[in-house]
Design an enzyme around this catalytic site. Structure first.
Site, mmCIF file in Angstrom:
data_model
loop_
_atom_site.group_PDB
_atom_site.id
_atom_site.type_symbol
_atom_site.label_atom_id
_atom_site.label_comp_id
_atom_site.label_asym_id
_atom_site.label_seq_id
_atom_site.Cartn_x
_atom_site.Cartn_y
_atom_site.Cartn_z
ATOM 1 N N ASP A 37 0.868 -1.151 0.000
ATOM 2 C CA ASP A 37 0.000 0.000 0.000
ATOM 3 C C ASP A 37 0.919 1.219 0.000
ATOM 4 O OD1 ASP A 37 -2.241 1.577 0.372
ATOM 5 O OD2 ASP A 37 -1.921 1.607 2.524
ATOM 6 N N THR A 63 -0.128 4.962 1.004
ATOM 7 C CA THR A 63 -0.331 5.953 2.051
ATOM 8 C C THR A 63 -0.252 5.272 3.409
ATOM 9 O OG1 THR A 63 -1.823 6.931 0.514
ATOM 10 C CG2 THR A 63 -1.791 7.850 2.723
ATOM 11 N N THR A 110 -2.301 1.269 -4.688
ATOM 12 C CA THR A 110 -2.783 2.334 -3.831
ATOM 13 C C THR A 110 -4.109 2.874 -4.316
ATOM 14 O OG1 THR A 110 -2.315 4.562 -3.078
ATOM 15 C CG2 THR A 110 -1.303 3.898 -5.135
ATOM 16 N N ASN A 127 -8.515 -0.972 3.991
ATOM 17 C CA ASN A 127 -8.635 -1.278 2.570
ATOM 18 C C ASN A 127 -7.582 -2.274 2.103
ATOM 19 O OD1 ASN A 127 -6.691 0.602 3.117
ATOM 20 N ND2 ASN A 127 -6.852 1.611 1.141
#
Lengths: 1173, 350
Positions: A402, A404, A684, A827
């Site tokens: 990922d 962020t 992302t 997520n």
């Protein structure tokens, strides 16, 4: 309650033929009506067992393991007296032990799942029942209920927003739990329901929603509300999803559409799968093979038995009649088959599985205890949450990360800007963005501004001076920043401003403007109030031309107090620079230079521009805009055209550069992992520019790269075309490289795959979410994968959680490589669960990812330690352990096979039954466990310095079928000597006192003793790292063997159980014989010396990198140290170095990758250099 | 506010630092010995092992060569008796057989007499377990529950003592040795006790407790193939009768292989035989009872002397010599390979 008269005929059936839901009908406030559809309730269940079902279900699951069933089967065999060649306790004790340990572990795990389920199910929410709000637990919420949410509450189920405390039925939510984005999002009720503000009105609400069935698409919802004979379209904009948190909204009401397992949150959390390592799978295969081998041995011996009984046994019947019920040699052979299955079962000892678990547990503790993976700032140590995957950490080939919060700190900082051709923000000592490391001057003092944000820091005082001097461009620049955004401000007390930004970038820009004296104070739908250097000015907000992915810009049109209308625009440079007024050419050139400079530093850039609008033109435009927004069809297109029209011929103001600070050590970690031949894909949810920027700043993408392909197609055809072009380019490039190979020839003869593997240049692929959706379709996924895998770096942006999982799944499916997913947000959960190994960063965004992960820590940089040190060691230890384990058991068991030929194939064991019981549990278990837990081939810092050391794990070189056969062969070789040397000696020998030596019991003791000694010497050879514990276990095991031997052969035990301990007096009589010791010594020498010779020659002729590294430090080979200097962290040198000493790696690599050409297999993209072996 | 402040340190105490201990064990920094396969250690190992094996092997061969052994296959030589025993109906007909042989050299020192059996599967699983050690320890046991079947009881329920296939098949030839000295025949004195392990004789085998042996075995019967009950195995010597009879004990210590020899008698070193057996003509007088031809077996009688490594055992010595030679040779090969490839090792410098 009234039933709507007109029901749509569009959806004739609610449930499809297979019981799958085709559409969902929900009527508000009508539980009876909704009940007949049997929608899932809001109760969630992630646990597997309850008290009653635990034992049967767990046992059932455990016996699904091949090995456990196999041992159960053996146990049953042993209970049949005719074939029982061993006592039942030799199997049942270990089996029960194994089952119990596993059951306890499963029970604990499930207990915690129960606890968390309960906690969630018992959360309170307010449900409107019969016009009254009642407190209900979450699990009692039903589809069709209307529930009330208050500020900062979690949304209990997927709701249709009906009304809220805010005007126009607006409400704000935070979706961090759901998709990891921390900014707030706006949801709006449809106008007709937004008036239903109080419970009495809501209680009468009887609208019916007909919508799509439960699915996992977080950003899509389609449905219709039928109410009062009208129908209203519903979209995702009207939905509140479970897992979101209500923010800045006092209350809201929602109608439950999906509950519990049907909610998008639960639908998105992929199935919890029990993860197995590749070694596990290999082990299971090998166990099956061994089982086959066992059956073969059994058949051979059974045939032998039948023949023997037929030829010899028949005649011998006077002394040894056949058992009752045995009337033919054939039947005797049949029985002896089973007898041999029992005594030879130790080729797969049950303690293997327990030992493997123990070793993994040990490794997990080492991970938990590692001080170097402890983050002092967050006070979180690393945690191995799954204890069964450790060795796979040493085999990772693909990392899916990922962005962020994983690579970055998720904190945006305004760091530079270019205004009117002048760049601000450079720090004097030129240390660039490595802010905290370098020595910096004092930050700019913003004390003149009482509204400044004290956390904001800027290092270039000239910008503030320009503001103070009243440079009109600078003023306009900051005015734009303070006006052109969608940030909300909150003023809790006078002068204490809080900005709520949709994206952290906007927040950073508005904060920057605030500190430089252009303070965005408040906004209403029609105005924006800004304090410009202390003066409050209210601008009239005429229009917001919002951001979207295609436009890549946003604009506002404001009317200043003086009455001038001006459009302010900010957006991506590529888009905006094209839309400038031609007079800006010179300024554009300068600014472009600045932009390139910023991008090179990994900053996220935006270009700012403005345009004055004529009053009359604006009137006209606004009129057309109004009409377009009211248009029934093609509304989006018409709006876009209008926006396009007005955002033209703008005047350039400047550019901004924002830094999303990378976490410490990220570029270094990525560099090292890349050197270790691990491919890193960034997946992302961010937009493409951001992702690419971060790619640059963490050195995934570099300017040296031949090309970065960007795939942004919206249709299948476009995506296919783009991928095809990318591939062609890569192939063209490698053709023109002309490094001695003509690829055209190979193109025709080999598959696409191998050609793409041969790509010489460095490429990167950036793909967008909507393109990815097409690329992941069944007919294109292979194409996509091959293209992506040929690239050094892959960045997928704007991807949904499920797409993340799909990408991981795709690589898993076609690449047969170990994948690792790392992320910090909810997520990332499905990706973490899908990958072979999931790593959770315990960061800013809650603990969902951590809970779903197998390993967790708080800094991305710990990943290199986890993989290169812990993973590598785990893999090494596990492989050494398995090799030795199979070896020792074959050496142990095969002796019975050879003895079979001398004892009439009667399934007589060579050893005492206690020796058989204890061999694996006591005599040989601890030394190999100690090796499996503590062994180190090279010190930890070396594995960081030489990332190539990681490669054997990826290529699975240390334990594979070939290694297995070598171990087995060694075991069989040992067993042959172990039997035939004592046989040769005993056949003719007598004791020194004249008595017979060759009695069965003396033979058994001799063979057992030499076996224990030989395997102990062997473990001594295998152990490369003798800690005190290893010493203790190895010597202790030998001592224990002799102690137990003498105890078992003692008078006392015999007096108590004469029929069990028949070996009385054997140890002291046999082991007092010099001949016996000479036999043992000879056996040991003959078994061990060839191994020593082979090992040494291998080391001398074909040293592995690890051997070389190990020797370098210890012996100080001058030449090695010299080459070591440029070896460190230099990719070329390393790959070349690794390739030379061990051509076998290259071989394996070649086979694995299926390439035929020799340049096709460079491990690190330096083909022409590596292959001059 | 005040509350909050006082909370913070408490919390810190409640959650002591989660930082892992900095111990060598937890940080995997335990001091350790890292053995290396260096050329020096490997070569010295090989040469030392080679030297050791060669010297041991030569010692063994030399001492094994000093052993005198004579082995006679008497199942072939007494073919008449062998044939007679083939038919089990003749079990009560006595068959005597004499075998002459000449010792060309003296057999000095202790001389041991063995009987050897070939093709007799004492190591068969069903044979090995067919005994009751509790019974042989003189305890009251229900042999029905042991593994003695089918040699547990007679049809009338009388238990066999001792039970089991091993005991039942006990070797029951008697062998006497005569020395033809100056036309007179002197019986060589043989010792029939002291041939078994002390632990067997004193721990593993005990007679049932009773005032005399025959009453101790009352209520039991001899195994079917035995000619006399167990309490008559040695009527002359109480300490060698019943279960603790040396011949019985030695038979009960089953052999690991189908071809084996068991110690039968030792030459008592007295008068003519004080130094062992002098060279000359000898005769074995054998009472041939044990049938072997039925299972295609052979019987031997063996005379042998002893050295420190036991009797004649060429295998071990030869194996040591071969192993030592191989180790030394490997040492040279390794040296050669190492030296030859040493040049190539400079590729590191390139």
């Amino acid at each position: 309650m009234t039933v709507p008269r007109e029901m749509p005929e569009k959806w004739p059936r609610v449930r499809g033929p297979g019981g799958a839901e085709e559409e969902r009908r929900v009527r508000a406030n009508a539980r009876e009506y909704n009940e007949k559809f049997q929608y899932a309730s809001n109760c969630i269940k992630t646990s597997k067992y309850n008290i009653v079902t635990f034992l049967p279900v767990n046992l059932f699951e455990q016996f699904q393991e091949v090995a456990n069933t196999y041992f159960l089967f053996l146990l049953i065999l042993q209970l049949i007296p005719q074939i029982s060649s061993l006592s039942w306790f030799t199997t049942i004790v270990p089996l029960v032990l194994v089952l119990t340990i596993t059951a306890v572990k499963d029970a604990t795990d499930d207990y915690f799942r129960h606890k968390s389920d309960n906690q969630v199910n018992n959360r309170q929410s307010q449900v409107l029942i019969s016009g009254v709000l009642r407190q209900e637990q979450w699990m009692n919420v039903r589809v069709g209920d209307i529930i009330k949410l208050e500020n900062n509450q979690f949304v209990a189920a997927d709701l249709l927003l009906l009304s809220s405390s805010e005007p126009h039925g607006l409400c704000y939510i935070e979706t961090a739990e759901l998709d990891g984005e921390t900014n707030m999002k706006v949801r709006q009720a449809i106008p007709v329901t937004s008036e239903l503000g109080d419970t009495s009105k809501l209680a009468l609400f009887d609208g019916e929603v007909i919508c799509e069935p439960p699915n996992n698409k977080l950003d899509k919802f389609g449905g219709t509300l039928y109410w009062k004979e009208n129908k209203y379209p519903l979209s995702n904009q009207n939905m509140l999803l479970r897992g979101c948190v209500l923010r800045n909204t006092e209350w809201c009401f929602g109608l439950v559409i999906f509950a519990g397992p049907d909610t998008k949150l639960m639908q998105n959390s992929g199935r919890t799968k029990f993860k197995r390592t590749s070694i596990d799978r290999l082990m299971n295969t090998l166990v099956l093979w061994i089982f086959g081998f066992l059956v073969c041995m059994g058949v051979i011996l059974a045939i032998g038995n039948a023949i023997w009984e037929h030829e010899v046994g028949v005649c011998f019947q006077i002394y040894l009649p056949w058992d009752e019920g045995v009337h033919s040699a054939f039947f005797s052979g049949f029985l002896s088959f089973w007898s041999y299955i029992i005594i030879l079962n130790t080729v797969v000892p049950i303690s293997l599985y327990v030992s493997v678990e123990v070793i993994r547990l040990g490794h997990s503790y080492f991970i938990n205890w590692d001080k170097k993976m402890y983050c002092a700032k967050r006070r979180t140590p690393a945690e191995a949450r799954t204890t069964t995957l450790n060795e796979e950490l040493g085999q990772v080939e693909y990392i899916f990360s990922d962005k962020t919060g994983t690579l970055t700190q998720n904190i945006m900082v305004f760091s530079k800007c270019s205004v009117n051709g002048h760049s601000y923000g450079d720090v004097q000592d030129m240390l660039g963005h490595k802010a905290e490391l370098g020595e910096r001057p004092e930050p700019v003092d913003f004390s003149f501004n009482p509204l400044a944000d004290p956390r904001f820091q800027f290092w270039d005082p000239s910008l503030l001076e320009a503001v103070k001097l009243g440079d009109p461009h600078v003023h306009e620049f900051f005015r734009l920043l303070s006006l052109c955004h969608t940030v909300m401000s909150e003023e809790k007390s006078e002068g204490e401003l809080f900005y709520k930004a949709q994206s952290p970038d906007e927040g950073a820009l508005v904060t920057a403007a605030r500190n430089f004296g252009f303070v965005f104070r408040s906004r209403t739908p029609k105005t924006i109030t800004v304090h410009e250097l202390g003066r409050a000015i209210t601008y009239q907000l005429l229009a917001i031309l919002d951001f979207n992915n295609i436009r890549k810009r946003m604009s506002v049109i404001v009317r200043s107090p003086e009455g001038k209308i001006r459009l302010y625009c900010k957006g991506a440079d590529t888009i905006l620079l094209e839309r400038l007024h031609p007079t800006n050419q010179d300024l554009t050139n300068v600014t472009t230079d600045h932009l390139n400079e910023y991008a090179g530093e990994g900053l996220r850039t935006l270009v700012l521009a403005y345009k004055d609008l004529e009053e009359s033109y604006y009137e006209d435009w606004s009129e057309r805009l109004h009409r377009a927004s009211g248009a029934p069809e093609a509304r989006e297109d018409r709006l876009a055209r209008l926006y396009d029209e007005v955002e033209h011929d703008m005047m350039l103001l400047g550019a901004t550069a924002i830094e999303d600070k990378l976490q410490q050590g990220v570029p270094e970690t990525i560099a090292i992992l890349t050197l270790a031949n691990i491919k890193i894909w960034v997946l992302t949810g961010d937009k493409q520019e951001t992702a690419v920027n971060i790619g640059y700043s963490c050195k995934m993408l570099t300017d040296d790269m031949t090309e970065v392909f960007v795939v942004t197609g919206h249709t299948v055809l476009e995506v296919r075309e783009e991928l095809r072009k990318a591939r062609e380019k890569m192939m063209d490039a490698s053709r023109s490289m002309g490094n001695g190979f003509s690829y055209q020839e190979k193109l025709s003869s080999t598959k696409l795959t191998s050609v793409l593997e041969a790509i010489a240049g460095e490429y990167a692929l950036v793909i967008n979410g909507h393109s990815l959706a097409h690329a992941l379709e069944a007919d294109m996924e292979v194409e996509f994968l091959e293209t992506a895998c040929a690239c050094k770096a892959v960045i997928c942006c704007r991807v949904t959680p499920l797409q993340k999982a799909q990408v991981v799944e795709l690589v898993k499916k076609y690449k047969k490589a170990v994948t690792l997913a790392i992320g910090d947000g909810a997520n990332d959960v499905s990706m973490i669960k899908t990958a072979h190994i999931g790593v959770g960063i315990s960061g800013q965004e809650g603990i969902q990812a951590v809970l779903a992960s197998d390993y967790s820590f708080s800094q991305f940089k710990f990943l290199q330690r986890l993989l290169l040190v812990h993973g590598r060691w785990s893999y090494l230890r596990m492989c050494k352990f398995l090799c030795y384990f199979f070896y020792k058991n074959f050496a142990f068991t095969m002796v019975h096979f050879w003895f079979g030929f001398f004892c009439g194939f009667s399934a007589q064991t060579v050893y005492d039954q206690y020796f058989i019981t204890l061999y694996n549990i006591v005599y040989t278990s601890l030394p190999v466990l100690a090796m499996g837990v503590f062994d180190q081939d090279v010190p930890e810092q070396r594995s960081m310095e030489y990332p190539k050391l990681y490669e054997p794990g990826q290529l699975n070189l240390l334990f594979n079928k070939r290694e297995f056969f070598i171990c087995i062969a060694q075991g069989i070789y040992t067993s042959v000597l172990m039997f035939f040397i004592p046989y040769g000696v005993f056949a003719d020998a007598t004791r020194d006192d004249g008595a017979q030596l060759a009695d069965y019991q003396s033979f058994a003791v001799t063979v057992a003793t030499s076996l224990v000694i030989v395997v102990s010497v062997q473990i001594g050879l295998d152990t490369g790292f003798w800690t005190a514990i290893n010493h203790f276990f190895i010597w202790g095991s030998l001592a224990a063997y002799f102690a137990i031997l003498f105890a078992m052969h003692s008078d006392g035990l015999f007096q108590m159980f004469p029929n069990q301990f028949r070996f009385v007096g054997n140890a002291q009589n046999t082991l007092a014989q010099p001949t016996v010791w000479l036999t043992i010594a000879l056996t040991t020498v003959v078994c061990v010396m060839p191994v020593v010779a082979f090992r040494f020659l291998k080391l001398d002729l074909k040293p592995e990198l690890s051997d070389t590294v190990r020797y370098t430090q210890l012996e100080g080979f001058g030449e090695l140290i010299m080459s070591g200097k440029n070896m460190r962290l230099s990719s070329l040198a390393l790959s070349g170095f690794a390739a030379r000493p061990s051509a076998s790696w290259i071989e394996t690599l070649r086979k694995k990758k299926g390439g035929e050409g020799s340049t096709a297999c460079s491990p690190s993209g330096a083909p022409d250099k590596t292959l001059k072996v | 506010m005040k509350n909050k402040k006082s909370f913070a340190p408490q919390e810190a105490e409640a959650h002591p630092s989660r930082c892992p201990d900095n111990s060598a064990f937890k940080q995997q920094r335990l001091p350790a010995w890292k053995p290396q396969l260096t050329i020096a250690t490997v070569l010295s190992t090989f040469f030392l092992t080679g030297a050791f094996c060669l010297s041991v092997g030569i010692c063994l061969i030399l001492s094994a060569n000093s052993v005198k052994e004579i082995q006679i296959n008497y199942s072939d030589k007494c073919s008449d008796c062998s044939k007679l025993r083939e038919n089990s109906f003749n079990w009560d007909i006595e068959c005597l057989c004499s075998i002459d042989f000449t010792l060309k050299e003296d057999m000095l020192g202790d001389v041991f007499m063995y009987y050897g059996l070939q093709n007799f599967y004492q190591n068969h699983r069903r044979y090995v377990i067919s005994r009751s050690d509790a019974q042989l320890l003189g305890r009251e046991v229900n042999v029905q529950q042991s593994y003695c079947a089918p040699f547990t009881t007679y049809k009338n329920g009388t238990p066999m003592a001792p039970c089991g296939a091993i005991a039942n098949s006990m070797f029951n030839d008697t062998i006497d040795l005569f020395y033809n000295f100056n036309s007179s025949v002197i019986q060589v004195p043989l010792l029939k006790t002291g041939n078994s392990w002390w632990t067997d004789k004193n721990v593993k085998f005990r007679n049932p407790q009773s005032h005399n042996l025959s009453s101790a075995f009352a209520g039991t019967a001899r195994p079917p193939y035995w000619q006399k009950p167990v309490y008559l195995l040695d009527e002359e010597n109480e300490r060698n009768n019943g279960y603790i009879n040396d011949d019985f004990i030695i038979w009960m210590r089953v052999s690991a292989f189908a071809t084996f020899k068991n110690l039968y008698r030792r030459i008592s070193r007295e008068r003519h035989f004080a130094d062992g057996l002098p060279a000359g003509n000898y005769t074995f007088h054998i009472s041939y009872n044990f049938p072997v031809t039925k299972f295609k077996g052979k019987k031997y009688v063996i005379l042998s002397t002893m050295v420190w490594s036991g009797g004649s055992n060429p295998f071990l010595g030869i194996a040591y010599v071969v192993c030592g030679a191989a180790a030394t040779l490997t040492g040279f090969i390794i040296t050669a390979i190492h030296l030859k490839l040493r040049k190539k090792k400079t590729y590191f410098q390139k």
